[in-house]
Design a protein around this motif. Structure first.
Motif, PDB file in Angstrom:
ATOM      1  N   PRO A   3      27.563   5.189 -15.011  1.00 43.82           N
ATOM      2  CA  PRO A   3      26.202   5.627 -15.296  1.00 43.82           C
ATOM      3  C   PRO A   3      25.531   6.301 -14.101  1.00 43.82           C
ATOM      4  O   PRO A   3      24.449   6.871 -14.237  1.00 43.82           O
ATOM      5  N   GLU A   4      26.148   6.209 -12.934  1.00 45.88           N
ATOM      6  CA  GLU A   4      25.589   6.805 -11.726  1.00 45.88           C
ATOM      7  C   GLU A   4      26.705   7.442 -10.910  1.00 45.88           C
ATOM      8  O   GLU A   4      27.884   7.242 -11.181  1.00 45.88           O
ATOM      9  N   LYS A   5      26.312   8.216  -9.908  1.00 45.63           N
ATOM     10  CA  LYS A   5      27.288   8.905  -9.073  1.00 45.63           C
ATOM     11  C   LYS A   5      27.311   8.283  -7.675  1.00 45.63           C
ATOM     12  O   LYS A   5      26.302   7.773  -7.189  1.00 45.63           O
ATOM     13  N   TYR A   6      28.474   8.374  -7.062  1.00 44.10           N
ATOM     14  CA  TYR A   6      28.708   7.706  -5.787  1.00 44.10           C
ATOM     15  C   TYR A   6      28.953   8.721  -4.668  1.00 44.10           C
ATOM     16  O   TYR A   6      29.391   9.845  -4.905  1.00 44.10           O
ATOM     17  N   ASP A   7      28.687   8.257  -3.448  1.00 42.97           N
ATOM     18  CA  ASP A   7      28.972   9.086  -2.274  1.00 42.97           C
ATOM     19  C   ASP A   7      30.466   9.129  -1.975  1.00 42.97           C
ATOM     20  O   ASP A   7      30.963  10.117  -1.425  1.00 42.97           O
ATOM     21  N   PHE A   8      31.160   8.062  -2.325  1.00 47.62           N
ATOM     22  CA  PHE A   8      32.609   8.035  -2.103  1.00 47.62           C
ATOM     23  C   PHE A   8      33.263   7.048  -3.059  1.00 47.62           C
ATOM     24  O   PHE A   8      32.633   6.106  -3.557  1.00 47.62           O
ATOM     25  N   ILE A   9      34.528   7.292  -3.313  1.00 47.24           N
ATOM     26  CA  ILE A   9      35.383   6.367  -4.049  1.00 47.24           C
ATOM     27  C   ILE A   9      36.644   6.164  -3.227  1.00 47.24           C
ATOM     28  O   ILE A   9      37.300   7.132  -2.834  1.00 47.24           O
ATOM     29  N   VAL A  10      36.968   4.918  -2.948  1.00 49.04           N
ATOM     30  CA  VAL A  10      38.254   4.597  -2.337  1.00 49.04           C
ATOM     31  C   VAL A  10      39.096   3.874  -3.384  1.00 49.04           C
ATOM     32  O   VAL A  10      38.582   3.082  -4.179  1.00 49.04           O
ATOM     33  N   SER A  11      40.374   4.180  -3.385  1.00 52.90           N
ATOM     34  CA  SER A  11      41.273   3.572  -4.359  1.00 52.90           C
ATOM     35  C   SER A  11      42.602   3.239  -3.686  1.00 52.90           C
ATOM     36  O   SER A  11      43.588   3.948  -3.845  1.00 52.90           O
ATOM     37  N   ALA A  68      32.446  10.949 -11.339  1.00 57.53           N
ATOM     38  CA  ALA A  68      31.713   9.790 -10.819  1.00 57.53           C
ATOM     39  C   ALA A  68      31.196  10.007  -9.406  1.00 57.53           C
ATOM     40  O   ALA A  68      30.499   9.143  -8.870  1.00 57.53           O
ATOM     41  N   LEU A  69      31.524  11.159  -8.809  1.00 55.30           N
ATOM     42  CA  LEU A  69      31.124  11.442  -7.433  1.00 55.30           C
ATOM     43  C   LEU A  69      30.012  12.480  -7.375  1.00 55.30           C
ATOM     44  O   LEU A  69      29.939  13.389  -8.198  1.00 55.30           O
ATOM     45  N   LYS A  70      29.181  12.347  -6.348  1.00 52.32           N
ATOM     46  CA  LYS A  70      28.215  13.392  -6.041  1.00 52.32           C
ATOM     47  C   LYS A  70      28.955  14.605  -5.485  1.00 52.32           C
ATOM     48  O   LYS A  70      30.081  14.494  -4.993  1.00 52.32           O
ATOM     49  N   SER A  71      28.325  15.765  -5.551  1.00 50.58           N
ATOM     50  CA  SER A  71      28.911  16.955  -4.935  1.00 50.58           C
ATOM     51  C   SER A  71      29.131  16.695  -3.446  1.00 50.58           C
ATOM     52  O   SER A  71      28.240  16.185  -2.756  1.00 50.58           O
ATOM     53  N   LYS A 111      26.485   6.076   1.981  1.00 49.80           N
ATOM     54  CA  LYS A 111      26.600   4.623   1.980  1.00 49.80           C
ATOM     55  C   LYS A 111      26.920   4.014   0.619  1.00 49.80           C
ATOM     56  O   LYS A 111      27.279   2.840   0.530  1.00 49.80           O
ATOM     57  N   LYS A 112      26.798   4.787  -0.458  1.00 52.55           N
ATOM     58  CA  LYS A 112      26.993   4.242  -1.799  1.00 52.55           C
ATOM     59  C   LYS A 112      28.418   4.506  -2.250  1.00 52.55           C
ATOM     60  O   LYS A 112      28.807   5.657  -2.471  1.00 52.55           O
ATOM     61  N   GLY A 113      29.221   3.427  -2.387  1.00 49.46           N
ATOM     62  CA  GLY A 113      30.630   3.624  -2.664  1.00 49.46           C
ATOM     63  C   GLY A 113      31.166   2.752  -3.776  1.00 49.46           C
ATOM     64  O   GLY A 113      30.591   1.730  -4.145  1.00 49.46           O
ATOM     65  N   VAL A 124      34.408  19.460  -4.500  1.00 52.00           N
ATOM     66  CA  VAL A 124      33.799  20.758  -4.195  1.00 52.00           C
ATOM     67  C   VAL A 124      33.329  21.487  -5.442  1.00 52.00           C
ATOM     68  O   VAL A 124      32.666  22.521  -5.347  1.00 52.00           O
ATOM     69  N   LYS A 125      33.691  20.977  -6.635  1.00 49.23           N
ATOM     70  CA  LYS A 125      33.253  21.608  -7.880  1.00 49.23           C
ATOM     71  C   LYS A 125      32.468  20.589  -8.682  1.00 49.23           C
ATOM     72  O   LYS A 125      32.816  19.412  -8.757  1.00 49.23           O
ATOM     73  N   SER A 126      31.386  21.050  -9.305  1.00 48.11           N
ATOM     74  CA  SER A 126      30.562  20.157 -10.136  1.00 48.11           C
ATOM     75  C   SER A 126      31.213  19.971 -11.503  1.00 48.11           C
ATOM     76  O   SER A 126      31.930  20.837 -11.973  1.00 48.11           O
TER      77      SER A 126
END
Length: 243
Positions: free
Chosen positions: A97-105, A128-131, A37-39, A241-243
């Motif tokens: 400063p934080e990581k997101y569940d998704f990024i749309v551009s 900027a994204l979570k794994s 939900k965090k985008g 898929v890669k950290s």
């Protein structure tokens, strides 16, 4: 500066692109790919997609390099009673400063990134994204920019504003000189000028840069999920898929 003067008029001048259907395309896809939900909307402009996703229950941050666009985005969000956090950031040098569940551009943000900076920009998005996070971007196709946009003139004449755009191909980019005539309260028109540069990105080069940045390509498709072949806009939907 790009979008200094267009900011107030951007959504009005693009009112024929069916933002509702475009937003639903993202909502359906994010659900299908199991995004959290965090985008973030990267290159959010005046925030149309941020507002639509927020209304659907997503916790949205909008990022854009243009301060006037962000001011307009905040104004529209307040008017619609939508809670969106807006931050000034450049896709080419993104730090969060934080990581997101998704990024749309959407809507060609990465066409404003030069070819030699594209891979680095994708790596910034990955950080900027979570794994397992979803990265969903689009670009105007190389065919569109070279064959439909370059060396043409665009115009839109309305009661309150006249928009003129002169597009010129310059090697691997298209330079656009924009002129606006905006009607004031006294009925007189004021002229504003700005210049845009969009870079031509080949499909396979985008895929290669995404994979080098640690993304798995989930789908490559045309506008609103249509067939890629012949589409003026190409969507690249990826997973980190890669950290």
């Amino acid at each position: 500066m790009q979008y200094d003067y267009l900011a107030d008029w951007f959504e009005i001048l693009n009112d024929d692109c069916d933002y509702a259907a475009w937003s639903q395309y993202f909502i359906d896809g994010l659900t299908r790919y199991g995004a959290g939900k965090k985008g973030m909307e990267l290159g959010c402009g005046s925030g149309c997609f941020c507002r639509a996703l927020s209304k659907h229950g997503y916790l949205m941050t909008g990022a854009d390099v243009s301060a006037p666009m962000l001011s307009k985005a905040a104004e529209l969000a307040r008017a619609e009673g939508v809670n969106v956090c807006y931050v000034q950031a450049d896709a080419a040098s993104l730090k969060t400063p934080e990581k997101y569940d998704f990024i749309v551009s959407p809507n060609d943000c990465f066409n404003y990134i030069a070819q030699d900076k594209l891979a680095s920009a994708f790596s910034r998005a990955a950080r900027a994204l979570k794994s397992g996070g979803i990265f969903w971007l689009d670009v105007s196709s190389a065919y569109k920019l070279r064959e439909k946009v370059a060396n043409t003139i665009s115009a839109d004449d309305r009661d309150e504003i006249t928009y003129l755009a002169f597009h010129k191909q310059c090697g691997g980019s298209v330079m656009t000189d924009v002129t606006l005539f905006v009607r004031g309260n006294d009925g007189k028109f004021t002229r504003y000028d700005e210049q845009h540069i969009q870079y031509v990105h080949e499909r396979d080069e985008v895929i290669s840069a995404l994979e080098k940045a640690g993304f798995e390509i989930l789908s490559v498709e045309g506008h609103l999920g249509q067939a890629e072949k012949g589409s003026d806009r190409i969507n690249f939907i990826c997973k980190k898929v890669k950290s």
